[in-house]
Design an enzyme around this catalytic site. Sequence first.
Site, PDB file in Angstrom:
ATOM      1  N   ASP A  13       0.818  -1.225   0.000  1.00 41.06           N
ATOM      2  CA  ASP A  13       0.000   0.000   0.000  1.00 41.06           C
ATOM      3  C   ASP A  13       0.849   1.271   0.000  1.00 41.06           C
ATOM      4  OD1 ASP A  13      -2.385  -1.662   0.387  1.00 41.06           O
ATOM      5  OD2 ASP A  13      -1.676  -1.874   2.447  1.00 41.06           O
ATOM      6  N   GLU A  14       2.036   1.217  -0.583  1.00 43.80           N
ATOM      7  CA  GLU A  14       2.934   2.376  -0.552  1.00 43.80           C
ATOM      8  C   GLU A  14       2.632   3.396  -1.652  1.00 43.80           C
ATOM      9  OE1 GLU A  14       5.337  -1.287   0.766  1.00 43.80           O
ATOM     10  OE2 GLU A  14       4.097  -0.756  -0.973  1.00 43.80           O
ATOM     11  N   LYS A  16       2.438   2.282  -5.203  1.00 45.64           N
ATOM     12  CA  LYS A  16       3.211   1.844  -6.371  1.00 45.64           C
ATOM     13  C   LYS A  16       2.502   2.148  -7.687  1.00 45.64           C
ATOM     14  CE  LYS A  16       3.383  -2.293  -4.535  1.00 45.64           C
ATOM     15  NZ  LYS A  16       2.991  -1.983  -3.145  1.00 45.64           N
ATOM     16  N   GLY A  40      -3.747  -4.445  -4.846  1.00 40.90           N
ATOM     17  CA  GLY A  40      -4.666  -3.402  -5.294  1.00 40.90           C
ATOM     18  C   GLY A  40      -3.888  -2.137  -5.562  1.00 40.90           C
ATOM     19  N   HIS A  41      -3.564  -1.877  -6.825  1.00 44.18           N
ATOM     20  CA  HIS A  41      -2.796  -0.690  -7.176  1.00 44.18           C
ATOM     21  C   HIS A  41      -3.762   0.409  -7.603  1.00 44.18           C
ATOM     22  CE1 HIS A  41       1.172  -3.079  -7.923  1.00 44.18           C
ATOM     23  NE2 HIS A  41       0.704  -3.177  -6.697  1.00 44.18           N
ATOM     24  N   GLN A 223       2.207  -6.034  -3.383  1.00 42.80           N
ATOM     25  CA  GLN A 223       2.396  -6.088  -1.926  1.00 42.80           C
ATOM     26  C   GLN A 223       3.646  -5.284  -1.530  1.00 42.80           C
ATOM     27  OE1 GLN A 223       1.851  -9.573  -3.402  1.00 42.80           O
ATOM     28  NE2 GLN A 223      -0.254  -8.931  -3.341  1.00 42.80           N
ATOM     29  N   THR A 300      -9.319  -5.340   0.059  1.00 37.50           N
ATOM     30  CA  THR A 300     -10.223  -5.871   1.088  1.00 37.50           C
ATOM     31  C   THR A 300     -11.167  -4.829   1.667  1.00 37.50           C
ATOM     32  OG1 THR A 300      -8.662  -5.389   2.871  1.00 37.50           O
ATOM     33  CG2 THR A 300      -8.440  -7.520   1.757  1.00 37.50           C
ATOM     34  N   ARG A 304      -6.486   0.127   7.532  1.00 36.25           N
ATOM     35  CA  ARG A 304      -5.072  -0.187   7.740  1.00 36.25           C
ATOM     36  C   ARG A 304      -4.616   0.304   9.102  1.00 36.25           C
ATOM     37  NH1 ARG A 304      -4.221   2.336   1.965  1.00 36.25           N
ATOM     38  NH2 ARG A 304      -4.687   0.536   0.648  1.00 36.25           N
ATOM     39  N   SER A 411       5.895  12.171  -3.446  1.00 33.10           N
ATOM     40  CA  SER A 411       4.500  12.302  -3.866  1.00 33.10           C
ATOM     41  C   SER A 411       3.735  13.139  -2.843  1.00 33.10           C
ATOM     42  CB  SER A 411       3.854  10.922  -3.990  1.00 33.10           C
ATOM     43  OG  SER A 411       2.494  11.036  -4.338  1.00 33.10           O
TER      44      SER A 411
END
Length: 423
Positions: A13-14, A16, A40-41, A223, A300, A304, A411
Amino acid sequence: MAVDVILGLQWGDEGKGKIVDFLANKYQLVCRFQGGPNAGHTLKIEGKKFVLHTIPSGIFRENIINVIGNGVVIDPITLEKEINKLSETGISFLDRLYVAKKAHLILPTHRYLDAASEASKGKHKIGSTLKGIGPTYMDKTGRNGLRVGDIYESSFNSKYKSLRDKHLALLRQYPPIDFDLEGEEEKWFASLNQLKQLKAIDCEYFVNKAIKEGKQILAEGAQGSMLDIDFGTYPFVTSSNTITSGVCSGLGIAPQQIREVIGITKAYCTRVGGGPFPTELFDGDGQKLGEIGMEFGATTGRPRRCGWIDIPQLKYTLMINGVTQIVLTKLDVMDHFEEVKIGSKYSIDGEETGELPYDLMTKEITPVYTPFKGWNKDMAGTSDYDKLPDLAKDYVTKIEELLEMPIKYISTGPERKSLIVRE
């Protein structure tokens, strides 16, 4: 050398997807090399949000070939939904989307097994996405799996039935759960028609031919490095190699073909599901990070866990990946804090260390924090480093000092344009 790698340095979740999309114009091929629909991108383009689970994030750039590599596990139902969603945008992409014949297929009974296994664990759940990823990789290593190339063979139906029956036998060891197997199988076989419309390739020959022709290739990871099956926080990990070494086995290329390794980290830290998380926050700051950062899993929908950035953890993943460039994302999320912190070291058994122990679960880890005064200024969308608040630049500089590596990209928002590029 013609292959650059982009991957996450934390627990996923960074951000990407956005970075792949931004960089994609420099490349002729973007290739996913591992994972499956548990990824999930998320990309935001012209105000519209897109989430990709299997298709590489270069798909929105015209004329770029996108390859789903042999290291990826594919659920044809999920892929069909993703293709249909992209088709609604009017983007022409099917002639640019290739899939490796050696990529393994996720069967409905893989998802059935995943759900039954996780449900049986009770409070000891590992936080599976229930997408059938683990059982599929287990069949791959157990030499029982079905691959994309098998769907073109006359023996496919018998191979499917044999594997399905094996799974149903395994399911008898778990307490029963609700799962509409007949309905899911019907959807699964129907979705194979869409899969057959894609260009199935021998990935290793295809990618190496592109390298020989001088094409520039971006390998996209899913991931994060701390979820790697070998080097992550085992057993709270995924079932594939999420680090740089996974590129070689996931696409069929030699190590010497890898050039730049672009590692992505948030300006803070998050994790979904169970497992150790040394800098996790249980206070108002943690809640605030989650709310401002909209920290809900793209796959999901689960909230987080949030915490401050963790330097020992990052130095570990920089090392095992051979990172050459760092991307820092979501710096703007921290715009309105009175104080922000950097987890600079660990205290374990009364001693300070910058190294991760063998098992983060069995050690009592107390982060040693370096505090910073918050900048309390809105910098969302900033694309000029000089326009950042001085206190924000101090924060970035300290991270660089601790990591002993400069940060090339920062970013400041989800849009393409909200990115600082530092030469």
